[in-house]
Motif scaffolding. Sequence first.
Motif, mmCIF file in Angstrom:
data_model
loop_
_atom_site.group_PDB
_atom_site.id
_atom_site.type_symbol
_atom_site.label_atom_id
_atom_site.label_comp_id
_atom_site.label_asym_id
_atom_site.label_seq_id
_atom_site.Cartn_x
_atom_site.Cartn_y
_atom_site.Cartn_z
ATOM 1 N N PRO A 122 -12.803 68.283 -12.665
ATOM 2 C CA PRO A 122 -12.334 67.910 -11.326
ATOM 3 C C PRO A 122 -13.355 68.302 -10.248
ATOM 4 O O PRO A 122 -14.012 69.341 -10.357
ATOM 5 C CB PRO A 122 -11.037 68.710 -11.153
ATOM 6 C CG PRO A 122 -10.598 69.012 -12.552
ATOM 7 C CD PRO A 122 -11.850 69.148 -13.352
ATOM 8 N N VAL A 123 -13.494 67.478 -9.236
ATOM 9 C CA VAL A 123 -14.453 67.747 -8.157
ATOM 10 C C VAL A 123 -14.169 69.094 -7.527
ATOM 11 O O VAL A 123 -15.093 69.843 -7.187
ATOM 12 C CB VAL A 123 -14.383 66.619 -7.090
ATOM 13 C CG1 VAL A 123 -15.251 66.957 -5.898
ATOM 14 C CG2 VAL A 123 -14.796 65.295 -7.708
ATOM 15 N N SER A 124 -12.897 69.450 -7.371
ATOM 16 C CA SER A 124 -12.551 70.736 -6.747
ATOM 17 C C SER A 124 -13.102 71.913 -7.556
ATOM 18 O O SER A 124 -13.482 72.931 -6.989
ATOM 19 C CB SER A 124 -11.047 70.868 -6.586
ATOM 20 O OG SER A 124 -10.413 70.779 -7.859
ATOM 21 N N GLU A 125 -13.170 71.774 -8.869
ATOM 22 C CA GLU A 125 -13.732 72.835 -9.700
ATOM 23 C C GLU A 125 -15.254 72.765 -9.732
ATOM 24 O O GLU A 125 -15.931 73.785 -9.772
ATOM 25 C CB GLU A 125 -13.181 72.740 -11.124
ATOM 26 C CG GLU A 125 -11.728 73.103 -11.227
ATOM 27 C CD GLU A 125 -11.219 73.000 -12.663
ATOM 28 O OE1 GLU A 125 -12.031 73.084 -13.597
ATOM 29 O OE2 GLU A 125 -9.991 72.836 -12.833
ATOM 30 N N GLU A 126 -15.773 71.560 -9.720
ATOM 31 C CA GLU A 126 -17.224 71.351 -9.794
ATOM 32 C C GLU A 126 -17.942 72.022 -8.627
ATOM 33 O O GLU A 126 -18.986 72.636 -8.791
ATOM 34 C CB GLU A 126 -17.532 69.859 -9.796
ATOM 35 C CG GLU A 126 -18.997 69.520 -9.860
ATOM 36 C CD GLU A 126 -19.576 69.563 -11.266
ATOM 37 O OE1 GLU A 126 -20.790 69.710 -11.377
ATOM 38 O OE2 GLU A 126 -18.799 69.447 -12.227
ATOM 39 N N PHE A 127 -17.398 71.906 -7.418
ATOM 40 C CA PHE A 127 -18.065 72.410 -6.231
ATOM 41 C C PHE A 127 -17.464 73.710 -5.692
ATOM 42 O O PHE A 127 -17.866 74.192 -4.654
ATOM 43 C CB PHE A 127 -18.064 71.341 -5.138
ATOM 44 C CG PHE A 127 -18.893 70.152 -5.518
ATOM 45 C CD1 PHE A 127 -20.265 70.201 -5.438
ATOM 46 C CD2 PHE A 127 -18.296 68.998 -5.985
ATOM 47 C CE1 PHE A 127 -21.043 69.120 -5.806
ATOM 48 C CE2 PHE A 127 -19.059 67.898 -6.363
ATOM 49 C CZ PHE A 127 -20.435 67.958 -6.264
ATOM 50 N N ASN A 128 -16.490 74.277 -6.388
ATOM 51 C CA ASN A 128 -15.842 75.492 -5.925
ATOM 52 C C ASN A 128 -16.343 76.708 -6.694
ATOM 53 O O ASN A 128 -15.696 77.727 -6.722
ATOM 54 C CB ASN A 128 -14.320 75.348 -6.050
ATOM 55 C CG ASN A 128 -13.586 76.309 -5.155
ATOM 56 O OD1 ASN A 128 -14.175 76.893 -4.245
ATOM 57 N ND2 ASN A 128 -12.307 76.490 -5.404
ATOM 58 N N GLN A 129 -17.478 76.580 -7.344
ATOM 59 C CA GLN A 129 -17.992 77.691 -8.149
ATOM 60 C C GLN A 129 -19.009 78.489 -7.407
ATOM 61 O O GLN A 129 -19.747 78.120 -6.626
ATOM 62 C CB GLN A 129 -18.582 77.162 -9.450
ATOM 63 C CG GLN A 129 -17.518 76.515 -10.279
ATOM 64 C CD GLN A 129 -18.099 75.994 -11.594
ATOM 65 O OE1 GLN A 129 -19.197 76.327 -11.995
ATOM 66 N NE2 GLN A 129 -17.325 75.156 -12.274
#
Length: 69
Positions: free
Chosen positions: A62-69
Amino acid sequence: MDGGAVGTQDYRYGLLVFVMVFSPSEKWTTPKAIEIGGPKGFGEVFEDIEYVPSGEYVEPVPVSEEFNQ
Protein backbone atom coordinates in the motif's frame (compact mmCIF):
# COMPACT_ATOMS: atom_id res chain seq x y z
CA MET A 1 3.24 8.89 -25.62
CA ASP A 2 0.83 9.94 -22.93
CA GLY A 3 -0.07 6.61 -21.33
CA GLY A 4 -3.63 6.82 -22.58
CA ALA A 5 -5.57 3.96 -24.08
CA VAL A 6 -5.53 3.45 -27.85
CA GLY A 7 -9.01 3.26 -29.31
CA THR A 8 -9.73 1.46 -32.56
CA GLN A 9 -10.18 4.81 -34.29
CA ASP A 10 -6.46 5.45 -33.59
CA TYR A 11 -5.16 2.22 -35.17
CA ARG A 12 -2.89 2.77 -38.14
CA TYR A 13 0.13 1.17 -39.76
CA GLY A 14 3.32 2.03 -37.89
CA LEU A 15 1.60 2.94 -34.63
CA LEU A 16 4.03 2.34 -31.77
CA VAL A 17 2.42 0.88 -28.67
CA PHE A 18 3.73 -0.55 -25.41
CA VAL A 19 1.93 -3.48 -23.84
CA MET A 20 2.11 -3.93 -20.08
CA VAL A 21 1.69 -7.40 -18.59
CA PHE A 22 0.90 -8.01 -14.94
CA SER A 23 1.03 -11.34 -13.15
CA PRO A 24 -2.41 -12.19 -11.77
CA SER A 25 -3.32 -13.14 -8.23
CA GLU A 26 -3.40 -16.87 -7.48
CA LYS A 27 -7.20 -16.59 -7.55
CA TRP A 28 -6.99 -16.06 -11.33
CA THR A 29 -4.65 -18.96 -12.06
CA THR A 30 -6.90 -21.85 -11.07
CA PRO A 31 -8.20 -23.99 -13.95
CA LYS A 32 -11.75 -22.61 -13.51
CA ALA A 33 -10.52 -18.99 -13.41
CA ILE A 34 -8.40 -19.45 -16.54
CA GLU A 35 -11.41 -21.00 -18.29
CA ILE A 36 -13.50 -17.91 -17.47
CA GLY A 37 -10.97 -15.06 -17.60
CA GLY A 38 -8.23 -16.54 -19.79
CA PRO A 39 -7.95 -16.30 -23.58
CA LYS A 40 -10.71 -18.85 -24.24
CA GLY A 41 -13.11 -16.79 -22.13
CA PHE A 42 -13.03 -14.08 -24.80
CA GLY A 43 -14.60 -16.15 -27.55
CA GLU A 44 -13.83 -18.31 -30.55
CA VAL A 45 -11.13 -16.03 -31.92
CA PHE A 46 -8.94 -16.87 -28.92
CA GLU A 47 -9.69 -20.61 -28.64
CA ASP A 48 -6.27 -21.62 -29.99
CA ILE A 49 -4.35 -19.47 -27.51
CA GLU A 50 -3.12 -21.18 -24.36
CA TYR A 51 -2.64 -19.28 -21.10
CA VAL A 52 1.06 -18.92 -20.24
CA PRO A 53 1.98 -17.35 -16.87
CA SER A 54 3.92 -14.09 -17.23
CA GLY A 55 5.62 -14.30 -13.86
CA GLU A 56 4.93 -14.75 -10.18
CA TYR A 57 2.38 -12.60 -8.38
CA VAL A 58 3.76 -10.32 -5.66
CA GLU A 59 1.38 -8.73 -3.16
CA PRO A 60 1.41 -4.94 -3.74
CA VAL A 61 2.57 -2.65 -0.95
CA PRO A 62 0.00 0.00 0.00
CA VAL A 63 1.18 3.54 -0.78
CA SER A 64 0.61 4.53 2.86
CA GLU A 65 3.14 1.88 3.93
CA GLU A 66 5.53 2.52 1.05
CA PHE A 67 6.08 6.18 1.96
CA ASN A 68 5.48 6.02 5.72
CA GLN A 69 8.76 4.29 6.52
